[in-house]
Write a protein that holds these residues in place. Structure first.
Motif, short mmCIF file in Angstrom:
data_model
loop_
_atom_site.label_atom_id
_atom_site.label_comp_id
_atom_site.label_asym_id
_atom_site.label_seq_id
_atom_site.Cartn_x
_atom_site.Cartn_y
_atom_site.Cartn_z
N VAL A 108 0.85 -1.00 -0.09
CA VAL A 108 0.06 -0.15 0.04
C VAL A 108 0.91 1.24 -0.01
CG1 VAL A 108 -1.80 1.36 1.48
CG2 VAL A 108 -2.00 -1.15 1.21
N SER A 109 1.92 1.08 0.73
CA SER A 109 2.82 2.52 1.01
C SER A 109 3.42 2.49 -0.45
CB SER A 109 3.80 2.24 2.11
OG SER A 109 3.36 2.28 3.36
N PRO B 295 8.16 -9.36 10.12
CA PRO B 295 7.27 -8.20 9.85
C PRO B 295 7.95 -7.15 10.96
CG PRO B 295 6.19 -10.27 10.11
CD PRO B 295 7.37 -10.73 10.28
N PHE B 296 7.90 -5.76 10.35
CA PHE B 296 8.33 -4.82 11.23
C PHE B 296 7.13 -3.59 11.04
CE2 PHE B 296 10.42 -4.55 7.14
CZ PHE B 296 10.16 -3.12 6.88
N PRO B 297 7.47 -2.55 11.83
CA PRO B 297 6.44 -1.41 12.05
C PRO B 297 6.64 -0.72 10.42
CG PRO B 297 7.60 -1.60 14.12
CD PRO B 297 8.26 -2.63 13.20
N LEU B 298 5.56 -0.57 10.20
CA LEU B 298 5.42 0.66 9.11
C LEU B 298 4.49 1.90 9.25
CD1 LEU B 298 5.16 -2.09 5.83
CD2 LEU B 298 6.92 -0.34 6.62
N HIS B 299 4.75 2.93 8.55
CA HIS B 299 3.76 4.07 8.60
C HIS B 299 3.27 4.28 7.09
CE1 HIS B 299 5.34 4.30 12.69
NE2 HIS B 299 6.51 4.01 11.98
N PRO B 300 2.24 3.76 6.87
CA PRO B 300 1.46 3.98 5.44
C PRO B 300 0.77 5.64 5.48
CG PRO B 300 0.70 1.97 6.21
CD PRO B 300 1.30 2.64 7.48
#
Length: 222
Positions: free
Chosen positions: A9-10, A148-153
């Motif tokens: 998505v990002s 998996p790791f933190p994302l900020h879309p």
């Protein structure tokens, strides 16, 4: 933790922003200062301050002035309207600027430097966005499938919105503000990705982290 779907998505929003940036960076005709008409130049040349400053002053109303002018027109090989059409009764020396060329010299130079700086900044933004999308697709996405790791879309959504708004301006102070905000937003996206990669249990994240640092360095280069 976020999975591959969030990264996709990002990437989609960043790819959309990249297309918008490339369209906005396309060359367009520069704006130039208004030039005086021929009649205005002729009038200014005969009575304006620039004319007197060159010492080229003629009073046709003086006694004998009209007769001398008439005799000058009768000289063989000289057109009667040569001086009238050019607006200069006597030629300027080679390399000497004409009065109309003296208009807005400082402003034109300032605009040129500003446009060069904006073009360079836009170029770095386009290049950094392109490199980021490529690294995310080819290197970061496979790693995310394993760890998996933190994302900020939301940052990518904001980045795309800023680029879309900037493309509508094309110039002016609002365009410069949008360009600055786009730089800051992309910088935030890259920095958050670098921090998120620290959660990987092995050294597998080191190459992609190094690539992201290089993109950030190119983006902020002066």
């Amino acid at each position: 933790m976020a999975g591959p779907a969030a990264l996709l998505v990002s990437i989609g929003h960043q790819a959309g922003a990249l297309r918008t940036l490339r369209a906005a960076a396309a060359p367009h005709p520069p704006r130039s200062p208004p030039q005086p008409s021929h009649s205005q130049t002729l009038c200014a040349g005969r009575s304006g301050p620039a004319w007197h400053s060159l010492g080229e002053e003629m009073e046709v109303s003086e006694p004998g002035g009209a007769q001398e002018l008439e005799e000058e027109r009768k000289v063989p090989g000289k057109s009667p309207k040569e001086g009238e059409e050019s607006g200069d009764l006597s030629p300027l020396s080679p390399g000497e600027p004409r009065p109309e060329r003296l208009a807005w010299p400082g402003l034109a130079r300032h605009e040129t430097l500003r446009e060069m700086a904006l073009r360079s900044k836009m170029s770095r933004l386009v290049e950094a966005t392109s490199q980021l999308v490529q690294v995310e697709q080819t290197v970061l996405l496979p790693l995310l499938q394993q760890h998996p790791f933190p994302l900020h879309p939301k940052d990518s959504i904001e980045f795309r919105n800023i680029c879309s708004h900037m493309a509508l301006q094309r110039e002016g102070q609002q365009f410069e503000r949008d360009l600055h905000e786009a730089h800051q937003c992309l910088k935030t996206i890259i920095e958050k990705l670098i921090c998120s990669l620290a959660v990987f249990p092995s050294d597998s994240y080191i190459p992609v982290r190094s690539a992201l640092r290089q993109i950030l360095q190119n983006l902020l280069a002066m």
